[in-house]
Enzyme design. Structure first.
Site, short mmCIF file in Angstrom:
data_model
loop_
_atom_site.label_atom_id
_atom_site.label_comp_id
_atom_site.label_asym_id
_atom_site.label_seq_id
_atom_site.Cartn_x
_atom_site.Cartn_y
_atom_site.Cartn_z
N SER A 182 -26.03 -37.81 11.98
CA SER A 182 -24.81 -37.29 11.07
C SER A 182 -24.01 -36.08 11.88
O SER A 182 -24.95 -35.33 12.56
CB SER A 182 -25.50 -36.52 9.86
OG SER A 182 -25.71 -37.72 8.73
N GLU B 261 -6.82 -29.36 12.54
CA GLU B 261 -5.97 -30.01 11.61
C GLU B 261 -6.94 -30.66 10.56
O GLU B 261 -6.60 -31.79 9.81
CB GLU B 261 -5.32 -31.41 12.34
CG GLU B 261 -4.43 -30.82 13.45
CD GLU B 261 -5.29 -30.35 14.81
OE1 GLU B 261 -6.28 -30.47 15.01
OE2 GLU B 261 -4.57 -29.93 15.66
N SER B 262 -8.44 -30.47 10.24
CA SER B 262 -9.26 -30.78 9.28
C SER B 262 -10.56 -31.05 9.98
O SER B 262 -11.06 -30.28 10.61
CB SER B 262 -8.69 -31.86 8.43
OG SER B 262 -9.50 -31.52 7.34
N HIS C 147 -21.72 -40.55 9.90
CA HIS C 147 -23.03 -40.95 9.66
C HIS C 147 -23.48 -42.31 10.04
O HIS C 147 -22.73 -43.37 9.75
CB HIS C 147 -23.56 -40.77 8.00
CG HIS C 147 -24.93 -40.88 8.11
ND1 HIS C 147 -25.89 -39.75 8.25
CD2 HIS C 147 -26.04 -41.80 7.66
CE1 HIS C 147 -27.27 -40.12 8.34
NE2 HIS C 147 -27.15 -41.31 7.64
N CYS D 149 -4.56 -33.52 8.93
CA CYS D 149 -3.40 -32.91 8.02
C CYS D 149 -2.23 -32.65 9.30
O CYS D 149 -2.58 -32.68 10.67
CB CYS D 149 -3.31 -31.73 7.30
SG CYS D 149 -4.31 -30.43 8.00
#
Ligand code: SPD
Length: 426
Positions: free
Chosen positions: A56, A63-64, A69, A84
């Protein structure tokens, strides 16, 4: 004007390469690479390997974020590409599809934070910024990667740094050299620990010196397997040795160890060594009778290329190739892990060499499952490793060579058989 704050692509990557799906270092590299390819600014990444399988991780970008996983056993990765601004996350999608070798995939694209539903607040964030600047995370970058050697019921795990020095699928097995925290670099064949820098001496001293001091004057030695070079390194410490022939089936193991484990692969240039890259089982089929003082079988576990090293035919050929007074030492598995292989090997050796001519030596290797490991002997002629006359010679040798496991007491003590082992092989 955009109608939403973010764009979220939920991706299913299927039929991916299962090895990549379990390789935390590769996945982290690819996820960070996917962000950069799409022009994102990477802030940080954290990835975790689960034992025995699965990875994971998250890459935080200005930008986020990109998150993943994996389920290696299904060749499957669930990936979230949340962005974004102007960033095109489909570039990351294409990149990861190639990296993971995904043969099939699907994706759903969603708009997140619809501006039709949200109301903007105007507030003062200056005090919040100050608090954030005071906070420090000491484990800014975390990675928790474990290598696990296991059967269905028991395992041994070593934490490693995520550093992969070598990872090649040879014609016989997957050959890897990884870096563990506790034991330094380690050689793994398929998913089994073969040796590590920090505890290899337990194994290599014990596979060599008890037999060499029992024989006293061994000249001609055959080693089957032992591709890391540790066994021939120890054997060649003895002055009596005139020639060592080593037959290792997998040249990739030798090359990897020469490059990355040079303290173990330290004797490949010794002029007394004849190195043959070939099949030890075939070699013994045509070996001359009465040739060797000592045959050492330094094979891996009885799966894959080493399976034939546990057969009656192979050990019968070994016996024929030994001189009238000679010894065989074989990697004997563990009475606490591969009990079946341990017992069957002892029965095989008792059958070929005689009931009292197949002693077992036990020793401790912290990086093998259960920790308790064995070498099993086949003795031809009048030799007894428990009764030796060379205590003084051993002490001088141990001192001179700086041995760290073997000594004259261990010579005798390792042949003491605990009661539960006696009942396994009686
Ligand atoms: N499960 C480990 C079995 C050990 C096999 N041989 C190790 C090679 C060291 N030279």
């Amino acid at each position: 004007m955009s109608i939403a704050l973010g764009n979220h692509i939920l991706v299913e990557f299927m039929n991916c390469d299962p090895h990549i799906m379990n390789d935390v270092a590769a996945i982290e590299r690819d996820m960070v690479g996917a962000a950069q390819k799409a022009g994102a600014t990477v802030i940080n990444s954290t990835f975790h390997h689960f034992s025995p399988y699965g990875v994971s991780g998250v890459v935080v970008i200005q930008e986020s974020h990109l998150a993943i996983h994996t389920w290696p056993e299904y060749g499957y990765a669930a990936v979230d590409l949340f962005t974004c601004g102007e960033m095109d996350a489909w570039i990351s999608f294409d990149f990861l599809k190639e990296c993971f070798g995904a043969k099939s995939y699907s994706a759903i694209e969603l708009k997140r934070g619809s501006l039709n539903l949200l109301t903007r607040n105007n507030f003062d964030i200056s005090t919040m910024r100050q608090k954030a600047a005071e906070w420090r995370n000491p484990e800014f970058y975390t990675r928790n990667v474990w290598f696990t050697d296991k059967d269905a019921d028991q395992a041994l795990s070593l934490r490693f740094t995520g550093e992969v020095f070598f990872d090649v699928q040879s014609p016989f097995q997957r050959v890897r050299i990884l870096e563990s925290y506790k034991y330094g670099k380690m050689l793994a064949l398929d998913d089994m620990v073969m040796t590590t820098e920090q505890d290899e001496f337990h194994y290599h001293e014990m596979i060599s010196h008890p037999a060499m001091f029992t024989l006293e004057n061994a000249k001609n030695i055959l080693v089957i397997g032992g591709g890391d070079g540790g066994t021939v390194r120890e054997i060649l410490r003895h002055e009596s040795v005139e020639k060592v022939t080593m037959v290792e089936i997998d040249g990739v193991v030798i090359d990897a160890c020469k490059e990355f484990l040079p303290t173990i692969a330290a004797a490949f240039d010794n002029p007394k060594l004849e190195l043959i890259v070939g099949d030890g089982i075939d070699f013994l089929k045509s070996a001359k009778a009465n040739s060797y003082d000592l045959i050492i079988v330094d094979g891996s576990d009885p799966v894959g290329p080493a399976e034939g090293l546990f057969s009656v035919e192979f050990y019968t050929n070994c016996r024929n190739a030994l001189k009238e007074t000679g010894m065989l030492v074989a990697q004997g598995e563990s009475p606490k892990f591969n009990e079946k292989a341990f017992i069957e090997l002892n029965y095989t050796l008792q059958g070929i060499f005689g009931k009292d001519k197949a002693p077992v030596s036990l020793f401790f290797v912290p990086t093998y499952p259960s920790g308790m490991w064995s070498f099993q002997y086949g003795i031809k002629g009048d030799l007894n490793p428990k009764k030796i006359n060379s205590t003084e010679k051993i002490r001088a040798f141990v001192e001179e060579k700086g041995l760290r496991y073997y000594n004259d007491e261990v010579q005798i003590g390792s042949f003491a058989t605990p009661n539960f082992v006696k009942s396994l092989i009686k």
